[in-house]
Design an enzyme around this catalytic site. Structure first.
Site, PDB file in Angstrom:
ATOM      1  N   SER A   1       0.826  -1.203   0.000  1.00 38.59           N
ATOM      2  CA  SER A   1       0.000   0.000   0.000  1.00 38.59           C
ATOM      3  C   SER A   1       0.866   1.261   0.000  1.00 38.59           C
ATOM      4  O   SER A   1       1.603   1.502  -0.949  1.00 38.59           O
ATOM      5  CB  SER A   1      -0.953  -0.048   1.199  1.00 38.59           C
TER       6      SER A   1
ATOM      7  N   ASP B   1     -10.537  -3.314  -4.228  1.00 43.44           N
ATOM      8  CA  ASP B   1      -9.562  -2.377  -3.680  1.00 43.44           C
ATOM      9  C   ASP B   1      -9.589  -1.119  -4.537  1.00 43.44           C
ATOM     10  O   ASP B   1      -9.438  -1.198  -5.756  1.00 43.44           O
ATOM     11  CB  ASP B   1      -8.169  -3.029  -3.727  1.00 43.44           C
TER      12      ASP B   1
ATOM     13  N   HIS C   1      -8.067  -5.108  -0.191  1.00 42.73           N
ATOM     14  CA  HIS C   1      -6.844  -4.425   0.209  1.00 42.73           C
ATOM     15  C   HIS C   1      -6.369  -4.920   1.577  1.00 42.73           C
ATOM     16  O   HIS C   1      -7.161  -5.242   2.451  1.00 42.73           O
ATOM     17  CB  HIS C   1      -7.099  -2.922   0.266  1.00 42.73           C
TER      18      HIS C   1
END
Length: 314
Positions: free
Chosen positions: A162, A257, A287
């Site tokens: 991320s 996501d 995610h």
């Protein structure tokens, strides 16, 4: 829209029943505490490793950067191990060594090598470019101290999930340009690569998931408050003029996501610009799935796969 894995549905149902609050409805301090608690619930402790120790990267140019070294497996015959410099996710606002301890342990175990986790400064107390500066300082320190740490300087990779994937992608481009030590690989796990939030998946995921468009807006507003430029490639690596010449990459994306489309476009652009890339898309996952190995069964196999790609690159 692709179907969600049954384990993911169970996680979402449990979060609703527990009254879990979106991060964007909390203060950064509240969100950090909630994020750490979720990590303790959703992650296994991770495997035992021969060595886990805390270190500090020091330089005369910036503040000390806390690090954690994980050494998996026996020392190679050469005496020097490859190393993955890992930058954690959490929207540049959340996370740290404890929230990603399990994932780093699993990566080190499957790699049979070293992982060096970076505890970079967080926004909003330390907005851009503090996190990137800490990541760069850690990479420079790792390259300088590699021999003393039993690490092969020629086989250093960068990676992260991320927000950490964002930082890793930027460091890989800086390494290509000679502004950071050379890296042999970049492991980008559902990375945020375009902070202008123009990807079409932002339109598809506005509610019902732990990470939504509103959550990302909250993260980015803390990390790059106006008037900072969100189109600068050092914040949005997808905006770089060229990706050509960057280190080989693994780009992992998830079907549920808001970062999905930008990650897929980044992988496609790497390929188009002749960077060797492995693109892995998990259509039924959401995610941050790699931080949920206690409750989502396929996670262990995905971590093993990611480590295998890096081992072959080394």
């Amino acid at each position: 829209m692709p179907a969600l894995h049954p384990d993911v549905l169970a996680v979402l149902r449990a979060a609703r029943e527990a009254g879990s609050r979106p991060f964007e409805t909390q203060t950064p301090a509240e969100a950090r505490a909630a994020h750490l608690q979720r990590a303790r619930v959703l992650q296994s402790p991770g495997p035992w490793l021969p060595e886990v120790r805390d270190l500090v990267a020091r330089s005369g140019e910036g503040p000390p950067v806390p690090l954690r070294l994980y050494r998996g497996g026996a020392a190679p015959e050469s005496g020097l191990s490859p190393c993955l410099l890992f930058l954690h996710g959490g929207g540049w606002v959340l996370g740290g060594l404890e929230t990603h301890d399990s994932l780093c342990r699993q990566l080190a175990h499957h790699l049979g090598a070293c992982v060096l986790a970076v505890d970079y400064r967080l926004a909003p107390e330390h907005p851009y470019p503090a996190a990137l500066e800490d990541g760069l300082a850690a990479l420079r320190w790792l390259a300088a101290e590699a021999g003393a740490l039993g690490i092969d300087r020629t086989r250093i990779a960068v990676g992260g999930d991320s927000a950490g994937g964002n930082l890793a992608a930027v460091l890989a481009l800086m390494a290509r340009d000679g502004d950071a030590p050379a890296v042999a690989f970049q492991m980008l796990l559902y990375p945020a690569v375009d902070l202008a939030m123009t990807g079409e998946s932002y339109e598809r995921f506005r509610d019902g998931l732990p990470l939504t468009a509103a959550t990302m807006r909250w993260f980015i507003d803390h990390y790059l408050p106006p008037p900072l430029d969100r189109t600068d490639w050092r914040a949005s690596p997808a905006r770089a003029a060229s990706l050509r010449g960057a280190a080989p990459a693994l780009v992992l994306t998830c079907g549920h996501d808001p970062l999905c489309s930008e990650g897929q476009l980044y992988a496609a652009r790497l390929e188009r610009e002749e960077v060797r890339v492995t693109a892995l898309h998990l259509a039924d996952q959401m995610h941050a799935v790699l931080s949920m190995d206690r409750v989502i069964a396929p996670v262990g196999e995905v971590i093993s796969f990611a480590a295998g790609i890096l081992k072959r690159a080394w």
